[in-house]
Motif scaffolding. Structure first.
Motif, PDB file in Angstrom:
ATOM      1  N   ILE A   5     -32.741  10.275  22.169  1.00 42.23           N
ATOM      2  CA  ILE A   5     -31.641   9.590  21.496  1.00 42.23           C
ATOM      3  C   ILE A   5     -30.787   8.952  22.572  1.00 42.23           C
ATOM      4  CG2 ILE A   5     -29.603   9.867  20.045  1.00 42.23           C
ATOM      5  CD1 ILE A   5     -31.031  12.311  18.807  1.00 42.23           C
ATOM      6  N   MET A   6     -30.621   7.661  22.484  1.00 43.33           N
ATOM      7  CA  MET A   6     -29.834   6.934  23.481  1.00 43.33           C
ATOM      8  C   MET A   6     -28.377   7.381  23.420  1.00 43.33           C
ATOM      9  SD  MET A   6     -29.717   4.776  25.879  1.00 43.33           S
ATOM     10  CE  MET A   6     -28.563   3.733  26.717  1.00 43.33           C
ATOM     11  N   PRO A   7     -27.854   7.872  24.530  1.00 45.17           N
ATOM     12  CA  PRO A   7     -26.436   8.236  24.569  1.00 45.17           C
ATOM     13  C   PRO A   7     -25.569   7.003  24.310  1.00 45.17           C
ATOM     14  CG  PRO A   7     -27.591   9.079  26.481  1.00 45.17           C
ATOM     15  CD  PRO A   7     -28.529   8.145  25.779  1.00 45.17           C
ATOM     16  N   VAL A   8     -24.429   7.205  23.668  1.00 46.37           N
ATOM     17  CA  VAL A   8     -23.554   6.081  23.354  1.00 46.37           C
ATOM     18  C   VAL A   8     -22.197   6.170  24.042  1.00 46.37           C
ATOM     19  CG1 VAL A   8     -24.651   5.589  21.138  1.00 46.37           C
ATOM     20  CG2 VAL A   8     -22.737   7.188  21.233  1.00 46.37           C
ATOM     21  N   PRO A  11     -22.490   5.456  28.520  1.00 42.70           N
ATOM     22  CA  PRO A  11     -22.579   4.058  28.946  1.00 42.70           C
ATOM     23  C   PRO A  11     -21.220   3.348  29.001  1.00 42.70           C
ATOM     24  CG  PRO A  11     -24.384   4.545  27.471  1.00 42.70           C
ATOM     25  CD  PRO A  11     -23.471   5.744  27.449  1.00 42.70           C
ATOM     26  N   LEU A  12     -20.307   3.707  28.120  1.00 41.00           N
ATOM     27  CA  LEU A  12     -18.964   3.124  28.157  1.00 41.00           C
ATOM     28  C   LEU A  12     -18.284   3.431  29.495  1.00 41.00           C
ATOM     29  CD1 LEU A  12     -16.332   1.908  26.971  1.00 41.00           C
ATOM     30  CD2 LEU A  12     -15.871   4.207  26.042  1.00 41.00           C
ATOM     31  N   TYR A  13     -18.321   4.683  29.902  1.00 39.12           N
ATOM     32  CA  TYR A  13     -17.662   5.074  31.143  1.00 39.12           C
ATOM     33  C   TYR A  13     -18.424   4.582  32.371  1.00 39.12           C
ATOM     34  CZ  TYR A  13     -14.739   7.527  27.947  1.00 39.12           C
ATOM     35  OH  TYR A  13     -13.874   7.796  26.917  1.00 39.12           O
ATOM     36  N   ALA A  14     -19.748   4.488  32.262  1.00 41.21           N
ATOM     37  CA  ALA A  14     -20.529   3.903  33.353  1.00 41.21           C
ATOM     38  C   ALA A  14     -20.156   2.437  33.533  1.00 41.21           C
ATOM     39  CB  ALA A  14     -22.028   4.055  33.076  1.00 41.21           C
ATOM     40  N   GLY A  15     -19.982   1.726  32.420  1.00 41.71           N
ATOM     41  CA  GLY A  15     -19.570   0.320  32.495  1.00 41.71           C
ATOM     42  C   GLY A  15     -18.194   0.165  33.116  1.00 41.71           C
ATOM     43  N   LEU A  16     -17.258   1.022  32.708  1.00 43.37           N
ATOM     44  CA  LEU A  16     -15.918   0.974  33.297  1.00 43.37           C
ATOM     45  C   LEU A  16     -15.960   1.279  34.795  1.00 43.37           C
ATOM     46  CD1 LEU A  16     -13.903   2.736  30.453  1.00 43.37           C
ATOM     47  CD2 LEU A  16     -13.813   0.306  31.083  1.00 43.37           C
ATOM     48  N   ILE A  68     -22.234  13.838  33.403  1.00 46.44           N
ATOM     49  CA  ILE A  68     -21.655  13.520  32.099  1.00 46.44           C
ATOM     50  C   ILE A  68     -22.751  13.098  31.121  1.00 46.44           C
ATOM     51  CG2 ILE A  68     -20.140  11.938  30.842  1.00 46.44           C
ATOM     52  CD1 ILE A  68     -18.350  11.901  33.390  1.00 46.44           C
ATOM     53  N   LEU A  69     -23.684  12.292  31.577  1.00 45.26           N
ATOM     54  CA  LEU A  69     -24.808  11.872  30.736  1.00 45.26           C
ATOM     55  C   LEU A  69     -25.602  13.079  30.243  1.00 45.26           C
ATOM     56  CD1 LEU A  69     -26.629   9.626  29.554  1.00 45.26           C
ATOM     57  CD2 LEU A  69     -27.877   9.681  31.725  1.00 45.26           C
ATOM     58  N   LEU A  70     -25.875  14.012  31.137  1.00 44.89           N
ATOM     59  CA  LEU A  70     -26.636  15.198  30.747  1.00 44.89           C
ATOM     60  C   LEU A  70     -25.852  16.071  29.776  1.00 44.89           C
ATOM     61  CD1 LEU A  70     -28.286  16.067  34.176  1.00 44.89           C
ATOM     62  CD2 LEU A  70     -29.410  15.143  32.134  1.00 44.89           C
ATOM     63  N   VAL A  71     -24.550  16.151  29.969  1.00 43.78           N
ATOM     64  CA  VAL A  71     -23.713  16.883  29.013  1.00 43.78           C
ATOM     65  C   VAL A  71     -23.817  16.219  27.637  1.00 43.78           C
ATOM     66  CG1 VAL A  71     -21.319  17.424  28.378  1.00 43.78           C
ATOM     67  CG2 VAL A  71     -22.128  17.898  30.699  1.00 43.78           C
ATOM     68  N   GLU A  72     -23.745  14.903  27.602  1.00 49.79           N
ATOM     69  CA  GLU A  72     -23.874  14.197  26.329  1.00 49.79           C
ATOM     70  C   GLU A  72     -25.245  14.437  25.707  1.00 49.79           C
ATOM     71  OE1 GLU A  72     -23.426   9.772  24.284  1.00 49.79           O
ATOM     72  OE2 GLU A  72     -23.069   9.982  26.438  1.00 49.79           O
ATOM     73  N   GLN A  76     -23.436  18.089  23.463  1.00 50.96           N
ATOM     74  CA  GLN A  76     -22.087  18.632  23.556  1.00 50.96           C
ATOM     75  C   GLN A  76     -21.150  17.793  22.691  1.00 50.96           C
ATOM     76  OE1 GLN A  76     -21.315  21.530  25.367  1.00 50.96           O
ATOM     77  NE2 GLN A  76     -23.534  21.608  25.401  1.00 50.96           N
ATOM     78  N   ALA A  77     -19.980  18.330  22.411  1.00 48.77           N
ATOM     79  CA  ALA A  77     -19.020  17.644  21.553  1.00 48.77           C
ATOM     80  C   ALA A  77     -18.648  16.285  22.133  1.00 48.77           C
ATOM     81  CB  ALA A  77     -17.768  18.509  21.397  1.00 48.77           C
ATOM     82  N   GLU A  78     -18.546  15.287  21.255  1.00 49.47           N
ATOM     83  CA  GLU A  78     -18.182  13.940  21.695  1.00 49.47           C
ATOM     84  C   GLU A  78     -16.848  13.930  22.422  1.00 49.47           C
ATOM     85  OE1 GLU A  78     -18.329  11.043  18.575  1.00 49.47           O
ATOM     86  OE2 GLU A  78     -20.443  11.433  18.164  1.00 49.47           O
ATOM     87  N   LEU A  79     -15.893  14.721  21.949  1.00 45.37           N
ATOM     88  CA  LEU A  79     -14.585  14.771  22.589  1.00 45.37           C
ATOM     89  C   LEU A  79     -14.703  15.248  24.035  1.00 45.37           C
ATOM     90  CD1 LEU A  79     -11.522  14.466  22.490  1.00 45.37           C
ATOM     91  CD2 LEU A  79     -11.400  16.826  21.608  1.00 45.37           C
ATOM     92  N   THR A  80     -15.556  16.217  24.277  1.00 44.70           N
ATOM     93  CA  THR A  80     -15.773  16.725  25.635  1.00 44.70           C
ATOM     94  C   THR A  80     -16.285  15.616  26.542  1.00 44.70           C
ATOM     95  OG1 THR A  80     -16.242  18.942  24.813  1.00 44.70           O
ATOM     96  CG2 THR A  80     -17.050  18.416  27.021  1.00 44.70           C
ATOM     97  N   VAL A  81     -17.249  14.862  26.057  1.00 40.03           N
ATOM     98  CA  VAL A  81     -17.838  13.782  26.852  1.00 40.03           C
ATOM     99  C   VAL A  81     -16.795  12.689  27.108  1.00 40.03           C
ATOM    100  CG1 VAL A  81     -19.689  12.054  26.979  1.00 40.03           C
ATOM    101  CG2 VAL A  81     -20.140  14.311  25.962  1.00 40.03           C
TER     102      VAL A  81
END
Length: 139
Positions: A5-8, A11-16, A68-72, A76-81
């Motif tokens: 499942i592609m993490p969503v 990628p936002l934080y990687a882009g930032l 962080i990617l592996l946690v996602e 793990q909870a979206e809020l945590t990520v």
């Protein structure tokens, strides 16, 4: 068999972080042009600060993003990520600002940027270790 499942979130934080890296790279290039120094820092504090801010970013961010990617991916909870990603971006921004504006000394930004970055790496690492142990013992 596991379905990928592609993490969503990550990628936002990687882009930032990518944009922040480009900004830091621009600052190094601008200081090099102003100082007429092509390698090293030429003993110029402003260039030394820009080089260290860039270098420190490159030293910490790749591993932090992988964690962080592996946690996602470990469901793990979206809020945590989001908290980890936001703390990383904020920490790296604070650190870059602090070290760029106070290259030879202590600063609020440098200290709290380091603390936030280390906390993200520590918490993500511990979450993944615990997750792995639980998964291995359940199998």
């Amino acid at each position: 068999m596991h379905q990928f499942i592609m993490p969503v979130i990550t990628p936002l934080y990687a882009g930032l972080c990518g944009l922040l890296l480009l900004g830091l790279s621009f600052l190094v290039s601008r200081q090099r042009l102003r100082s007429k120094v092509s390698t090293g820092d030429g003993g110029i504090p402003a260039l030394a600060g820009a080089v260290r801010a860039h270098g420190n970013f490159v030293e910490y961010v790749p591993l932090a993003l992988v964690l962080i990617l592996l946690v996602e991916m470990a469901d793990q909870a979206e809020l945590t990520v989001h908290l980890m990603g936001a703390a990383l971006v904020l920490g790296r921004f604070l650190h870059a600002y602090g070290i760029s504006t106070h290259p030879g000394g202590k600063s609020f930004g440098r200290m709290w940027g380091t603390v936030l970055t280390w906390l993200v790496i520590l918490l993500a690492s511990l979450k993944l270790i615990v997750w792995s142990i639980i998964r291995m013992t359940a199998a």
